[in-house]
Design an enzyme around this catalytic site. Sequence first.
Site, PDB file in Angstrom:
ATOM      1  N   HIS A 134     -22.109  46.276  41.941  1.00  0.00           N
ATOM      2  CA  HIS A 134     -23.191  46.291  40.958  1.00  0.00           C
ATOM      3  C   HIS A 134     -23.206  47.637  40.246  1.00  0.00           C
ATOM      4  O   HIS A 134     -22.952  48.671  40.868  1.00  0.00           O
ATOM      5  CB  HIS A 134     -24.529  46.082  41.680  1.00  0.00           C
ATOM      6  CG  HIS A 134     -25.721  46.568  40.905  1.00  0.00           C
ATOM      7  ND1 HIS A 134     -26.387  47.735  41.236  1.00  0.00           N
ATOM      8  CD2 HIS A 134     -26.353  46.062  39.819  1.00  0.00           C
ATOM      9  CE1 HIS A 134     -27.385  47.913  40.381  1.00  0.00           C
ATOM     10  NE2 HIS A 134     -27.393  46.929  39.517  1.00  0.00           N
ATOM     11  N   ARG A 138     -28.901  52.871  31.883  1.00  0.00           N
ATOM     12  CA  ARG A 138     -29.942  52.574  30.890  1.00  0.00           C
ATOM     13  C   ARG A 138     -30.535  53.854  30.302  1.00  0.00           C
ATOM     14  O   ARG A 138     -30.577  54.896  30.951  1.00  0.00           O
ATOM     15  CB  ARG A 138     -31.048  51.733  31.534  1.00  0.00           C
ATOM     16  CG  ARG A 138     -31.660  52.388  32.745  1.00  0.00           C
ATOM     17  CD  ARG A 138     -32.525  51.453  33.581  1.00  0.00           C
ATOM     18  NE  ARG A 138     -33.086  52.203  34.713  1.00  0.00           N
ATOM     19  CZ  ARG A 138     -32.459  52.381  35.874  1.00  0.00           C
ATOM     20  NH1 ARG A 138     -31.267  51.847  36.105  1.00  0.00           N
ATOM     21  NH2 ARG A 138     -33.010  53.105  36.836  1.00  0.00           N
ATOM     22  N   GLY A 309     -41.960  37.032  28.130  1.00  0.00           N
ATOM     23  CA  GLY A 309     -40.843  36.913  27.207  1.00  0.00           C
ATOM     24  C   GLY A 309     -39.519  37.347  27.808  1.00  0.00           C
ATOM     25  O   GLY A 309     -38.510  37.413  27.108  1.00  0.00           O
ATOM     26  N   ALA A 310     -39.511  37.664  29.109  1.00  0.00           N
ATOM     27  CA  ALA A 310     -38.260  38.084  29.749  1.00  0.00           C
ATOM     28  C   ALA A 310     -37.283  36.912  29.793  1.00  0.00           C
ATOM     29  O   ALA A 310     -37.685  35.753  29.816  1.00  0.00           O
ATOM     30  CB  ALA A 310     -38.544  38.569  31.157  1.00  0.00           C
TER      31      ALA A 310
END
Lengths: 353, 353
Positions: A134, A138, A309-310
């Site tokens: 992983h 960001r 809204g994800a």
Amino acid sequence: MTDSTSTKPMRQRMEEYVNNLQEHIVTTFEKLDPDAPPFKRDSWIRTQGGSGRSCVFACPTGDEAGTKSHQSILEKAGVNISVVHGVLPPAAIRQMRADHTSMPLPDRPEGLPFFAAGISLVIHPRNPHAPTCHANYRYFEITEPVNDNTTSPKILAWWFGGGADLTPSYLYESDAKHFHTSIKNACDKHGTELYSSFKKWCDEYFLIQHRNETRGIGGLFFDDLNSGPHQRLSSDSGIKRPVTPDEVFAFVKEVGDSFTSSYIPILEARHTTPYTEHHRRWQLIRRGRYVEFNLIYDRGTKFGLMTPGARTESILMSLPETARWEYMSELGTEEGTEEAKLVQVLKEPRSWV
Amino acid sequence: MTDSTSTKPMRQRMEEYVNNLQEHIVTTFEKLDPDAPPFKRDSWIRTQGGSGRSCVFACPTGDEAGTKSHQSILEKAGVNISVVHGVLPPAAIRQMRADHTSMPLPDRPEGLPFFAAGISLVIHPRNPHAPTCHANYRYFEITEPVNDNTTSPKILAWWFGGGADLTPSYLYESDAKHFHTSIKNACDKHGTELYSSFKKWCDEYFLIQHRNETRGIGGLFFDDLNSGPHQRLSSDSGIKRPVTPDEVFAFVKEVGDSFTSSYIPILEARHTTPYTEHHRRWQLIRRGRYVEFNLIYDRGTKFGLMTPGARTESILMSLPETARWEYMSELGTEEGTEEAKLVQVLKEPRSWV
């Protein structure tokens, strides 16, 4: 002029970076296994602002045991980017201030504009001897409200976060060493205590508390990295660390760029290792633990799923294709077995370099 | 003298009840499938006070596709009881007061003694046409501290909670009607609005918020039921409802006792239905949703895993043997298919009786 000293706004540089990194990583996996189907590329628009692209690999075989002789190297994988913006309401600002000390006070009832660009990837190979991997990088920004779209808004707070970690079902010490060495080398170019601090943070973050074991054998985890003091880094100015936006971005790019060289050689070495149903069973139990961590503890997943809204499908692409739960499984409990050897390092994280 | 008017303390009556119900349910499943291995009975002691017994069925076949001709009816099942006691610290009392209005104020720094007895069961059949079923009944008590073990402590607050719900992968309306009718009949003997109120509560509770779909087709869910006013029941004294401890206990026993007649006929009707890998794949995707609900939203699971000294294996016995996640699966999205028919009722819960 190199990109690391560009005059472009950081949001644009990060957006370009994650775009390129996504393409590079996806094509690397596709070249590695030319007989497998390509990743499915799926662009989406966020109605509240922004967009993203999910690149997802799946190759359902109809043979869940996964013991067929001809198999794709990957079983399920997702390499996603998202570049979103909007307004953070005061409640969200308040909540984020706990982890982000530079966050402004939530004193404007209308909230504050934010921008976030990131890449997130999870690779679940088919072979139980090949570890899951992983990574996530960001950039986050809070700005003054602007009415005029032509002006760059004033940045009130910014930070980078990310990391990479490895989750094997069977422990190959040489793989753990290679992965950590590769990350450490990337870190060491930018600061003397980045690797040791963020390796420790990784072990702490990826703890499955109710099992008292880590999700995997760690790697790197960091958040809230900017020009200010950092809770995990020494405040001694004699110790080298990235400070300016350019320096922090250069560090993030270095570790982001190291993904393929840290992971691909491990995958190449393990994906052809012979395995039995016993190995597969243990791999699926370990994937169950992966699901437990992601759904119960992972901040990104929790935060993501609670966000109106994800995009649920993009958030949950991290889950494996299949997972298994056995009540009081004997696997991993019998001393001297390969399964117990893994559990041992999950219960007591080790130094690998 | 019948048990419903016993002079024994309620804690003892509930303990005896869940013990007997566990044995009854487990032997019923064992008689249904005499060729399958028996449930594994596993008694445990809680070092902080109390004990429990887990009865768990597993029958690993080494054939994950589950398409062999000779198969056990169940794939994984757990029927657990626990009877525990200890001291609730003020913080826990404070937290529980949100859902339990009769809970005393957290004004004693040393906390207050609690007692809890309950049964919890989850049945995952192998056949995708046979629904998963869950039920749980529990009694909770807060008392004055006592130094003398021979005296019954004064009860400061008490309540019952519980319910039962059905989670099919394929919708058989007749099964849904049978299950709900059976529960409604049990409820109606004890009050006129119990079924309608607690059926609605069940649909609300078992909502997978990030999917905007319920976990299954519902049943009964209730909590905090005692002699006081209840948030979900009318305060009109002309409307019949259980009020005294004896009456509430009689209601709980009625619905608890109805478990086998509500579920076993459905299992008997469906466990031999022919199925394909396609049906199995959809069942495993639905099981993935079951995992999502239990790990992200289920209060009992969350509360349990966060409790120091909790028995993780008993809490997570609710998880299926295997579950599956597909990115943007087409299953369930294509109008007119059996899969979409199920999703439709999960998105818009229906009245079944």
